[in-house]
Design a protein around this motif. Structure first.
Motif, PDB file in Angstrom:
ATOM      1  N   ALA A 149       0.825  -1.207   0.000  1.00 24.14           N
ATOM      2  CA  ALA A 149       0.000   0.000   0.000  1.00 24.14           C
ATOM      3  C   ALA A 149       0.859   1.256   0.000  1.00 24.14           C
ATOM      4  O   ALA A 149       0.528   2.240  -0.668  1.00 24.14           O
ATOM      5  CB  ALA A 149      -0.931  -0.002   1.210  1.00 24.14           C
ATOM      6  N   LEU A 150       1.969   1.236   0.735  1.00 22.29           N
ATOM      7  CA  LEU A 150       2.863   2.394   0.762  1.00 22.29           C
ATOM      8  C   LEU A 150       3.447   2.662  -0.619  1.00 22.29           C
ATOM      9  O   LEU A 150       3.463   3.804  -1.092  1.00 22.29           O
ATOM     10  CB  LEU A 150       3.978   2.186   1.787  1.00 22.29           C
ATOM     11  N   VAL A 151       3.899   1.624  -1.283  1.00 20.53           N
ATOM     12  CA  VAL A 151       4.477   1.778  -2.627  1.00 20.53           C
ATOM     13  C   VAL A 151       3.429   2.315  -3.600  1.00 20.53           C
ATOM     14  O   VAL A 151       3.701   3.243  -4.375  1.00 20.53           O
ATOM     15  CB  VAL A 151       5.059   0.431  -3.132  1.00 20.53           C
ATOM     16  N   ILE A 152       2.227   1.776  -3.560  1.00 18.88           N
ATOM     17  CA  ILE A 152       1.172   2.219  -4.472  1.00 18.88           C
ATOM     18  C   ILE A 152       0.783   3.666  -4.181  1.00 18.88           C
ATOM     19  O   ILE A 152       0.656   4.476  -5.105  1.00 18.88           O
ATOM     20  CB  ILE A 152      -0.049   1.283  -4.379  1.00 18.88           C
ATOM     21  N   ASN A 153       0.590   4.017  -2.913  1.00 21.06           N
ATOM     22  CA  ASN A 153       0.192   5.384  -2.567  1.00 21.06           C
ATOM     23  C   ASN A 153       1.275   6.400  -2.923  1.00 21.06           C
ATOM     24  O   ASN A 153       0.967   7.480  -3.433  1.00 21.06           O
ATOM     25  CB  ASN A 153      -0.170   5.480  -1.085  1.00 21.06           C
ATOM     26  N   LEU A 178       2.922  10.469  -9.395  1.00 26.30           N
ATOM     27  CA  LEU A 178       2.264  10.632 -10.690  1.00 26.30           C
ATOM     28  C   LEU A 178       1.329  11.838 -10.697  1.00 26.30           C
ATOM     29  O   LEU A 178       1.201  12.519 -11.721  1.00 26.30           O
ATOM     30  CB  LEU A 178       1.499   9.359 -11.062  1.00 26.30           C
ATOM     31  N   ALA A 179       0.696  12.122  -9.574  1.00 22.51           N
ATOM     32  CA  ALA A 179      -0.181  13.299  -9.491  1.00 22.51           C
ATOM     33  C   ALA A 179       0.628  14.582  -9.670  1.00 22.51           C
ATOM     34  O   ALA A 179       0.174  15.529 -10.314  1.00 22.51           O
ATOM     35  CB  ALA A 179      -0.910  13.317  -8.157  1.00 22.51           C
ATOM     36  N   LEU A 195      -2.163   8.532 -17.706  1.00 23.49           N
ATOM     37  CA  LEU A 195      -2.453   7.153 -18.107  1.00 23.49           C
ATOM     38  C   LEU A 195      -1.886   6.157 -17.100  1.00 23.49           C
ATOM     39  O   LEU A 195      -2.520   5.148 -16.774  1.00 23.49           O
ATOM     40  CB  LEU A 195      -1.901   6.879 -19.504  1.00 23.49           C
ATOM     41  N   LEU A 196      -0.693   6.451 -16.596  1.00 24.30           N
ATOM     42  CA  LEU A 196      -0.084   5.575 -15.599  1.00 24.30           C
ATOM     43  C   LEU A 196      -0.860   5.589 -14.285  1.00 24.30           C
ATOM     44  O   LEU A 196      -0.904   4.586 -13.573  1.00 24.30           O
ATOM     45  CB  LEU A 196       1.374   5.958 -15.357  1.00 24.30           C
ATOM     46  N   GLN A 197      -1.482   6.724 -13.975  1.00 22.12           N
ATOM     47  CA  GLN A 197      -2.314   6.788 -12.768  1.00 22.12           C
ATOM     48  C   GLN A 197      -3.470   5.800 -12.849  1.00 22.12           C
ATOM     49  O   GLN A 197      -3.833   5.178 -11.854  1.00 22.12           O
ATOM     50  CB  GLN A 197      -2.878   8.194 -12.573  1.00 22.12           C
ATOM     51  N   ILE A 198      -4.041   5.646 -14.023  1.00 19.60           N
ATOM     52  CA  ILE A 198      -5.139   4.687 -14.204  1.00 19.60           C
ATOM     53  C   ILE A 198      -4.634   3.268 -13.958  1.00 19.60           C
ATOM     54  O   ILE A 198      -5.288   2.475 -13.272  1.00 19.60           O
ATOM     55  CB  ILE A 198      -5.752   4.828 -15.612  1.00 19.60           C
ATOM     56  N   VAL A 199      -3.453   2.958 -14.481  1.00 23.06           N
ATOM     57  CA  VAL A 199      -2.870   1.628 -14.292  1.00 23.06           C
ATOM     58  C   VAL A 199      -2.590   1.372 -12.812  1.00 23.06           C
ATOM     59  O   VAL A 199      -2.923   0.307 -12.273  1.00 23.06           O
ATOM     60  CB  VAL A 199      -1.578   1.481 -15.133  1.00 23.06           C
ATOM     61  N   VAL A 200      -1.994   2.348 -12.134  1.00 21.19           N
ATOM     62  CA  VAL A 200      -1.679   2.183 -10.713  1.00 21.19           C
ATOM     63  C   VAL A 200      -2.956   2.108  -9.879  1.00 21.19           C
ATOM     64  O   VAL A 200      -3.012   1.387  -8.883  1.00 21.19           O
ATOM     65  CB  VAL A 200      -0.734   3.315 -10.233  1.00 21.19           C
ATOM     66  N   PHE A 201      -3.998   2.810 -10.285  1.00 20.61           N
ATOM     67  CA  PHE A 201      -5.282   2.710  -9.586  1.00 20.61           C
ATOM     68  C   PHE A 201      -5.839   1.289  -9.699  1.00 20.61           C
ATOM     69  O   PHE A 201      -6.403   0.759  -8.731  1.00 20.61           O
ATOM     70  CB  PHE A 201      -6.283   3.725 -10.135  1.00 20.61           C
ATOM     71  N   GLU A 254       1.645 -10.287  -4.723  1.00 19.61           N
ATOM     72  CA  GLU A 254       2.199  -8.993  -5.122  1.00 19.61           C
ATOM     73  C   GLU A 254       1.418  -8.435  -6.309  1.00 19.61           C
ATOM     74  O   GLU A 254       0.993  -9.179  -7.189  1.00 19.61           O
ATOM     75  CB  GLU A 254       3.660  -9.148  -5.533  1.00 19.61           C
ATOM     76  N   VAL A 255       1.258  -7.116  -6.325  1.00 27.73           N
ATOM     77  CA  VAL A 255       0.650  -6.474  -7.486  1.00 27.73           C
ATOM     78  C   VAL A 255       1.686  -6.427  -8.602  1.00 27.73           C
ATOM     79  O   VAL A 255       2.886  -6.401  -8.330  1.00 27.73           O
ATOM     80  CB  VAL A 255       0.119  -5.058  -7.148  1.00 27.73           C
TER      81      VAL A 255
END
Length: 95
Positions: A36-40, A46-47, A61-67, A84-85
């Protein structure tokens, strides 16, 4: 908080991660806390990058993938699986 609750709350923004880290079951939830830390942090970076004109489109576009990875992490936490994601799952920030 029990393990499952800690795992789920950790994925809900960086503030949820902080609450899960402070009040949750850290030893049993170490895997999902790290994911969760890595994703957040990736979403925050990216924001910031979306504000740059040409790079912003790719970052959006990468934000959509990470979401999508975030949703996958929540599903894994609900199922109590330590999967793992993709792409980001191999990064270890917590020991």
């Amino acid at each position: 908080m029990d393990r499952k609750t800690t795992d789920i709350v950790a994925y809900i923004t960086i503030f949820g991660w902080l609450a899960a880290y402070v009040a949750g079951d850290r030893e049993d939830s170490k895997f999902h806390l790290n994911q969760a830390l890595v994703i957040n942090l990736t979403l925050i970076i990216l924001a910031v990058l979306t504000r740059i004109p040409l790079i912003g489109l790719l970052a959006g576009l990468l934000q959509i993938v990470v979401f999508i990875f975030l949703i996958m992490g929540i599903v894994y936490a609900v199922r109590e699986q330590d999967n793992e994601v993709p792409l980001l799952g191999c990064v270890k920030l917590l020991k």
